[in-house]
Every structure is written in structure tokens, then in C-alpha cells.
Design a protein around this motif. Structure first.
Motif, short mmCIF file in Angstrom:
data_model
loop_
_atom_site.label_atom_id
_atom_site.label_comp_id
_atom_site.label_asym_id
_atom_site.label_seq_id
_atom_site.Cartn_x
_atom_site.Cartn_y
_atom_site.Cartn_z
N ASP A 1 0.81 -1.22 0.00
CA ASP A 1 0.00 0.00 0.00
C ASP A 1 0.84 1.27 0.00
OD1 ASP A 1 -2.35 -1.54 0.17
OD2 ASP A 1 -2.18 -1.64 2.36
N ILE A 2 2.11 1.18 -0.35
CA ILE A 2 2.97 2.37 -0.26
C ILE A 2 2.52 3.46 -1.24
CG2 ILE A 2 5.01 1.21 0.61
CD1 ILE A 2 6.08 1.16 -2.26
N GLY A 3 1.82 3.08 -2.30
CA GLY A 3 1.33 4.08 -3.25
C GLY A 3 0.28 4.99 -2.66
N ASP A 4 -0.34 4.58 -1.54
CA ASP A 4 -1.36 5.40 -0.89
C ASP A 4 -0.75 6.48 0.00
OD1 ASP A 4 -3.40 3.93 -2.04
OD2 ASP A 4 -3.54 2.54 -0.35
N THR A 5 0.52 6.33 0.34
CA THR A 5 1.16 7.27 1.26
C THR A 5 1.23 8.65 0.63
OG1 THR A 5 2.52 5.43 2.03
CG2 THR A 5 3.12 7.63 2.78
N LYS A 6 0.81 9.66 1.36
CA LYS A 6 0.78 11.03 0.84
C LYS A 6 2.02 11.78 1.31
CE LYS A 6 -3.09 10.22 -1.21
NZ LYS A 6 -3.14 10.06 -2.68
N ALA A 7 1.83 12.78 2.20
CA ALA A 7 2.95 13.63 2.61
C ALA A 7 4.11 12.83 3.20
CB ALA A 7 2.46 14.67 3.61
N GLY A 8 3.80 11.76 3.93
CA GLY A 8 4.84 11.00 4.60
C GLY A 8 5.70 10.14 3.69
N LYS A 9 5.41 10.14 2.39
CA LYS A 9 6.20 9.31 1.48
C LYS A 9 7.67 9.74 1.44
CE LYS A 9 5.43 11.93 -2.85
NZ LYS A 9 6.83 12.15 -3.17
N ASP A 10 7.95 10.96 1.89
CA ASP A 10 9.32 11.44 1.83
C ASP A 10 10.18 10.93 2.98
OD1 ASP A 10 8.89 13.04 -0.51
OD2 ASP A 10 7.77 14.43 0.75
N THR A 11 9.66 10.03 3.81
CA THR A 11 10.48 9.40 4.83
C THR A 11 11.16 8.14 4.30
OG1 THR A 11 8.55 8.17 5.65
CG2 THR A 11 9.06 10.28 6.72
N GLN B 1 17.92 16.93 -10.76
CA GLN B 1 17.29 17.24 -9.47
C GLN B 1 17.12 15.95 -8.70
OE1 GLN B 1 13.26 18.61 -9.96
NE2 GLN B 1 12.86 18.86 -7.79
N LYS B 2 17.19 16.05 -7.35
CA LYS B 2 16.89 14.90 -6.51
C LYS B 2 15.78 15.30 -5.55
CE LYS B 2 18.40 13.97 -2.67
NZ LYS B 2 16.99 13.77 -2.18
N LEU B 3 14.61 14.72 -5.71
CA LEU B 3 13.50 15.00 -4.81
C LEU B 3 13.75 14.36 -3.44
CD1 LEU B 3 10.63 14.57 -7.38
CD2 LEU B 3 11.03 16.63 -6.01
N ARG B 4 12.93 14.74 -2.47
CA ARG B 4 13.21 14.37 -1.09
C ARG B 4 13.14 12.87 -0.82
NH1 ARG B 4 9.19 18.17 2.18
NH2 ARG B 4 7.74 17.07 0.80
#
Length: 496
Positions: free
Chosen positions: A119-129, A207-210
Motif C-alpha cells: 500500500d505504499i502508493g497510498d502514502t501522501k505527505a509522509g512518502k518522503d520518509t 534534481q533529486k527529490l526528497r
């Protein structure tokens, strides 16, 4: 990889204990409310290359982030957790030449505090952890990245940086509110020869996103192999233009690799007036020109009122025909009036906004308004939010075509008021009026947002931050409520 993880954790922990025993009157670094770093102590000059390294300075950071999203009517509640830190080293300058390297690490070790792997595709703001791509391909919930690695040369009032670096501008920001900052690889030149004026030019290759461990094209959405989540290894920013994809560029006979150019000027020659002008462009695809004015008026008795205006004009340089006018990508290859967009094949557009900021001592109060032209969506997937500082609320993207937003916020520094040491609070309320005719293209429904930030600075080095966002949205046309949710965030930072 396990050895690398253990070494990073050990280095960060040891550094923290060393710092805790030190008795520095002034911290080497501080954090702004948006978690951007402010360096109070920088290395000096060296008389030899050896001294450049021995007189350098280490900057350590331990950090933790936790997230919880509670959707109102959608069965996709999600959570995320990250723990880790960073070690940044700056050499002293020898003959004007210095270097900086920043190694960052994040891990999500507790299964109960994160999404299931499926279910990692459902993660919103916290995906950057964590890196969704790494979890999907290897099952690894940790990230290690040399996100900063650059050489710097300073002569007179000119500074040149080459390599991986943070570049804070209207369009590009580190947005360092998770575990690893958003950084860019390229060349930056800054000059302050003109009185009260700063001029900068940046040319970025990648670029490298978070939530990434590798650098990628600053614009192209990688849809070559979506079954294996290729998009999670390219520019998959929440504000990315999905129509400007690898497949669409290739089909149009255009280059799939792009460069990002940013040139900005800031001038304070007139007392109390700050002028900012920014050009940003991806050659052959899209460009923009933005002007901003802020004028501070002294009202007496410690009060000041600062009116501000910002206007952004976006120019289609070929990207509209390739990717379409909508950020969601569904208008690619179409023409005419489609899904509420008057010209589906054009990215010409504009964004205007205004604000009033009232300040006195620990108090800051602001009202603001923004309006996007009823043309194309604004393209800005580089973490410098176009409506930031005016009407943008936490986790919201209000620069879709024909979107109007009214916002008000109050910030109070209880520490400055000598009421509660270290405490700062901010409350923001925003009313977002989206264009219902564009919902079939993916634009969200009208919504009201209440956003609260609480920051407690326990010591000069230890910060805690709580963020709450509550979104009350309308049902989408012909559908249900897909946009209402409550979001909770908790963050800890220790600097050493």
C-alpha cells in the motif's frame, strides 16, 4: 548496506553526544519555522590546503518525522514514520576555494508506524520518509544520499558553486521538512556588486527529490515502465506535469532530457521596499517571469503594515502541444476546449496574488488572495510553491487554472512575548475555489482548510513541531467527497 546503516547511525549518535557536552554560547545552526537551515557559524579562511580541511566545520542533525492521514470518505488512510539524520562538512576557504558535502540518512524501521509494502502508493505527505521506488524494487525502507557535494569559489562579491546543492528561490527550494532536502546538480553564480542588489543565475542538469536516492531529469515524468514504477524514480513530485512525460516527448520527436534555468534579482535600494524578479525556464518546453513587490509601512507604536503583490506570467515554449494544459496529463495530444480548459494544447497562463502583513513584536497577521488565469495550470515541480507565502496551505496545490484562494493567518511568538519560552504558534485558514468544470481532468473540489503549526524550541539545538491540517471539501461533481481529510504531523530535530 547494513554496515553503511550502522556506520551512519553510529556517527550521528556519537556526534550528538559530543555536541551535548559542548558549551557553545551560540548554536552553529538554527532552523526557521519552515525547517530551512540558518548557519550562524561558518569556517574561516585557511593558509594551506591542509588547513582548509583541518579548520573545516561539521554540522550534525538527528531528526524524526511521523505522519497520519485520516480521509473522510475514502478507504485509504495512511501513516508514515522516519528516523535518521545528516552530517554536513564545510571546509575552510583556501584562496577563495572551499567545498561542502552533506550525507543524509532515513529509515522507517517500525512496521506498525508505516504502510504495508503493498500500500505504499497510498502514502501522501509522509512518502518522503522513504523511497517508494526502493521499497517496491528491493524492499528497502531506508535511504542514504549524498544530497550535497559542491565546490565553491568566492572572489570579491561574486560566489560560484558547482555540484549538488540547495538553491532557495521562488521556483526552487530545499523544502527540508522531512528527512532529506530537495537538491539540484549544476552551476550557481551569485553577485552583489550593485548596491542593495543580489543577482543570481542557476543552470541545473538534474534534481533529486526528497524521497529519492538518485538524481533525475528536473522535468520529465518517467512513464516508460509504470508497471515497475519507473515514475517513482523520476520527477514524481506532487505538482509534476504528467503530460510532460518520457513517452510524450519521445512521440513528439523531442529530447527527453532537460535543463532548468533560474535567474533572479533582489533589490532593496528604496527604503522599506523589496523588489524581486525571477525568470525560470526549461528550454524548448516552458518558461515564466515573476515579479514581486513588498513595501513596509511604519504605523507607529511598534506596528508595521506590509502590502505585497506577486505576478507570474507563464509562457508556452512548446510544452503545451506535447503535454497539454493540465498537470494531470489527460489533455496531452488534444486541442480546443476540453474538460473546462479553453485551449487544451497551450501552457500559456498567469497567476496573480496580493497580501497584507501586519506585524508588532511577537505578532504577525496576514490576509491574502490569489487567482490563476482561466487558461493552463502553472508548472512548478521544484518545491518552490508559486502561491507560497500568500495563500498556500499545508499539502495543498492551488495553482490549477481558474483557481481562486482567500487565506488568513496569525502567527504568535510566545517566547518573544516572554510568555512561554521557545513556543511559536501559527493558525491559517484558507478557502479554495476550484473550477468544477475541470474536475473531469483531475482538479479537486472546493475546500476550506484549517492549518495549525506549533513549534517548541526546548534548547538552542532541540526543536519539536506539531502540524495539523483539517480539510473540509465539497463532493466532486457527479461523485463523492474525495478531498476531505484530517492530517497530523510530528517532527523532532536535534542539531549539533
Amino acid at each position: 548496506m547494513k554496515l553503511v546503516k550502522m556506520s551512519l547511525i553510529a556517527a550521528l549518535t556519537c556526534g550528538a553526544f559530543v555536541a551535548a557536552s559542548a558549551d557553545d554560547a551560540k548554536p552553529k545552526r538554527e532552523l526557521k519555522g519552515n525547517m530551512m537551515e540558518v548557519y550562524n557559524v561558518l569556517p574561516g579562511t585557511a593558509n594551506s590546503i591542509t588547513e582548509a580541511f583541518t579548520d573545516g566545520v561539521f554540522y550534525g542533525r538527528l531528526r524524526m518525522n511521523a505522519f497520519k492521514w485520516d480521509w473522510k470518505d475514502v478507504d485509504s488512510d495512511n501513516k508514515a514514520f522516519g528516523i535518521g539524520g545528516s552530517m554536513i562538512y564545510k571546509t575552510a576557504a583556501y584562496e577563495g576555494l572551499s567545498a561542502t558535502a552533506g550525507l543524509y540518512y532515513s529509515d522507517s524501521p517500525f512496521e506498525s508506524l508505516r504502510q504495508d509494502e503493498a500500500d505504499i502508493g497510498d502514502t501522501k505527505a509522509g512518502k518522503d520518509t522513504f523511497s517508494r521506488y526502493n521499497v517496491f524494487t528491493t524492499g528497502d525502507w531506508s535511504m542514504a544520499s549524498l544530497a550535497q557535494a559542491y565546490l565553491q569559489y568566492d572572489i570579491s562579491k561574486t560566489s560560484v558553486r558547482v555540484g549538488r546543492q540547495i538553491f532557495e528561490s521562488f521556483l526552487t527550494k530545499s523544502n527540508d521538512t522531512r528527512m532529506i532536502p530537495n537538491t539540484f546538480n549544476g552551476l550557481v553564480v551569485a553577485n552583489k556588486d550593485l548596491p542593495q542588489t543580489r543577482i543570481r543565475g542557476a543552470y541545473f542538469l538534474t534534481q533529486k527529490l526528497r524521497d529519492h536516492t538518485t538524481f533525475h531529469d528536473p522535468l520529465t515524468y518517467d512513464d516508460r515502465d509504470t508497471a515497475n514504477k519507473s515514475q517513482w524514480n523520476g520527477n514524481d513530485d506532487s505538482a509534476v506535469h504528467k503530460g510532460l512525460s518520457f513517452t510524450n516527448f519521445k512521440a513528439a520527436g523531442e529530447d527527453t532530457e532537460h535543463d532548468l534555468i533560474v535567474v533572479d534579482l533582489q533589490n532593496k535600494s528604496i527604503e522599506n521596499l523589496q523588489v524581486d524578479v525571477t525568470y525560470g525556464g526549461v528550454p524548448g518546453v516552458i518558461s515564466s517571469l515573476t515579479g514581486e513587490l513588498n513595501y513596509k509601512v511604519d504605523l507607529g507604536d511598534g506596528y508595521s503594515l506590509t502590502p505585497g503583490v506577486r505576478y507570474m506570467k507563464q509562457f508556452d515554449n512548446g510544452g503545451g502541444e506535447i503535454g497539454g494544459a493540465c498537470l494531470k496529463g489527460g489533455l496531452a495530444g488534444q486541442t480546443g476546449n476540453v474538460d473546462g480548459y479553453k485551449d487544451a494544447a497551450s501552457l500559456d497562463s498567469s497567476l496573480a496574488m496580493a497580501r497584507l502583513v501586519l506585524k508588532k513584536g511577537p505578532l504577525k497577521a496576514q490576509i491574502a488572495y490569489s487567482a490563476v488565469e482561466d487558461a493552463a495550470d502553472i508548472v512548478a515541480p521544484w518545491r518552490g510553491f508559486p502561491t507560497g507565502g500568500y495563500t498556500r496551505a499545508m499539502a495543498q496545490y492551488n495553482w490549477y487554472a481558474n483557481t481562486k484562494t482567500t487565506a488568513a493567518e496569525v502567527k504568535y511568538d510566545f517566547s518573544k512575548a516572554k510568555m512561554v519560552p521557545g513556543l511559536t504558534a501559527m493558525v491559517r485558514y484558507a478557502m479554495q475555489d476550484f473550477d468544477e468544470a475541470k474536475q473531469t481532468a483531475g482538479v479537486q473540489a472546493d475546500s476550506n482548510i484549517l492549518h495549525v503549526d506549533l513549534i517548541e524550541k526546548f534548547t538552542p539545538d532541540l526543536y519539536a513541531k506539531v502540524r495539523v491540517g483539517m480539510v473540509n471539501a465539497d463532493d466532486r461533481v457527479g461523485s463523492t467527497d474525495k478531498d476531505s481529510y484530517n492530517e497530523y504531523r510530528f517532527e523532532l530535530n536535534y542539531l549539533f
